[in-house]
Design an enzyme around this catalytic site. Structure first.
Site, PDB file in Angstrom:
ATOM      1  N   LYS A 163      35.131  44.318  33.741  1.00 44.46           N
ATOM      2  CA  LYS A 163      34.062  43.357  33.984  1.00 44.46           C
ATOM      3  C   LYS A 163      33.336  42.995  32.688  1.00 44.46           C
ATOM      4  O   LYS A 163      33.500  43.639  31.653  1.00 44.46           O
ATOM      5  CB  LYS A 163      33.084  43.903  35.027  1.00 44.46           C
ATOM      6  N   ARG A 178      37.081  51.922  41.671  1.00 41.09           N
ATOM      7  CA  ARG A 178      37.874  50.743  42.033  1.00 41.09           C
ATOM      8  C   ARG A 178      38.338  50.076  40.747  1.00 41.09           C
ATOM      9  O   ARG A 178      37.520  49.617  39.944  1.00 41.09           O
ATOM     10  CB  ARG A 178      37.017  49.782  42.871  1.00 41.09           C
TER      11      ARG A 178
END
Length: 288
Positions: A235, A269
């Site tokens: 991210k 995740r």
């Protein structure tokens, strides 16, 4: 507050998840592999264009040690294009059916904020619902989860994927995330939902500074007594903070995931399963 390792007994935390009769232990951290059946997910390396590709990627991730496969058909990156409920179902259900048929023991999660998509996915073979909206974008979601009695990942987000960047305003991001999650947990408890996993929502209505504050104080979420999932893989909090391209963000992802483990994360995740499993294996050796 100092980090709390997994030996700390200050807060009792649920240590198993009942995935439609398949009991998943959280005694050691688990790895969730990401399967995106979308043309516009934020990380190009995760995009899959067909059911056949999804089955092949699922096989590879399971071979690398993934404990859960998270299958999504709606891109939640900031400013992502909205798609219809039916289009989302058409993307995910065939893939879930095919993966479940090929690997019937695999634990599959459906990444959706829509109740009808969640129910269709569970009927197709999924056994966890991963809702980025924490029940705020579909008023039928909580009742659907209660009816299906599958584990539910309750993520913190404000607004929608299209509006969330304008809502990243907090006096104390950690306390406000806890308060907002706790309110939703209370609703789920009233409906009899037994297995709830918390996700603080890194990158969802959060600035990079908010993300790192959440990571630094992640252990404070343990006050709710529920397992914690973190999703920071590749991210912007990683690659923008380092000033690098997203494609080069694996090392940074491993670094923030290691910090998350040290602060109590139970499920990671990720896009890169093999490297994350190695990280978990080394981390657990420090707990012996």
């Amino acid at each position: 507050m100092p980090p709390l390792d997994s030996k700390d007994k200050l807060f009792h935390k649920k240590s198993t998840l009942n995935c439609r009769g398949n009991i998943l232990s959280l005694s050691t951290p688990q790895v969730m592999g990401i399967l995106n059946l979308t043309p516009d997910s934020f990380y190009a390396g995760s995009r899959l264009s067909s059911t056949q590709e999804a089955v092949k990627r699922a096989e590879a991730m399971l071979a690398e040690g993934a404990n859960i496969l998270d299958i999504g058909g709606y891109s939640s990156r900031p400013g992502a294009t909205d798609i219809s409920e039916q289009e989302e179902i058409d993307r995910v259900v065939p893939a879930i059916e095919a993966i479940h048929a090929a690997f019937p023991e695999a634990i599959l999660s459906i990444d959706t904020f829509r109740a009808k998509v969640a129910e269709a996915a569970v009927n197709a073979g999924a056994s966890i619902i991963n809702d980025i909206s924490g029940g705020n974008l579909d008023e039928a979601m909580f009742e659907t989860v209660a009816k299906l009695q599958v584990p539910y990942i309750l993520m913190h987000m404000r607004g929608t994927p299209q509006t969330m960047t304008t809502l990243a305003k907090y006096e104390d991001v950690v306390l406000e995330v806890i308060d907002e999650l706790q309110a939703q947990v209370a609703k789920l408890n009233q409906l009899g939902v037994k297995d709830i996993i918390l996700d603080p929502g890194f990158g969802f209505a959060k600035t990079i500074e908010h993300n790192f504050e959440l990571l630094r104080r992640l252990d404070e979420l343990r006050i709710l007594g529920l397992p914690i999932l973190t999703g920071m893989s590749r991210k912007s909090m990683v690659y923008k903070a380092l000033g690098i391209d997203q494609a080069d963000a694996l090392t940074g992802t491993i670094a923030v995931n290691t910090i998350a483990l040290m602060h109590g994360a139970d499920i990671l995740r990720v896009h890169d399963v093999k490297e994350t499993k190695q990280t978990v294996q080394l981390y657990t050796k420090t707990l012996l």
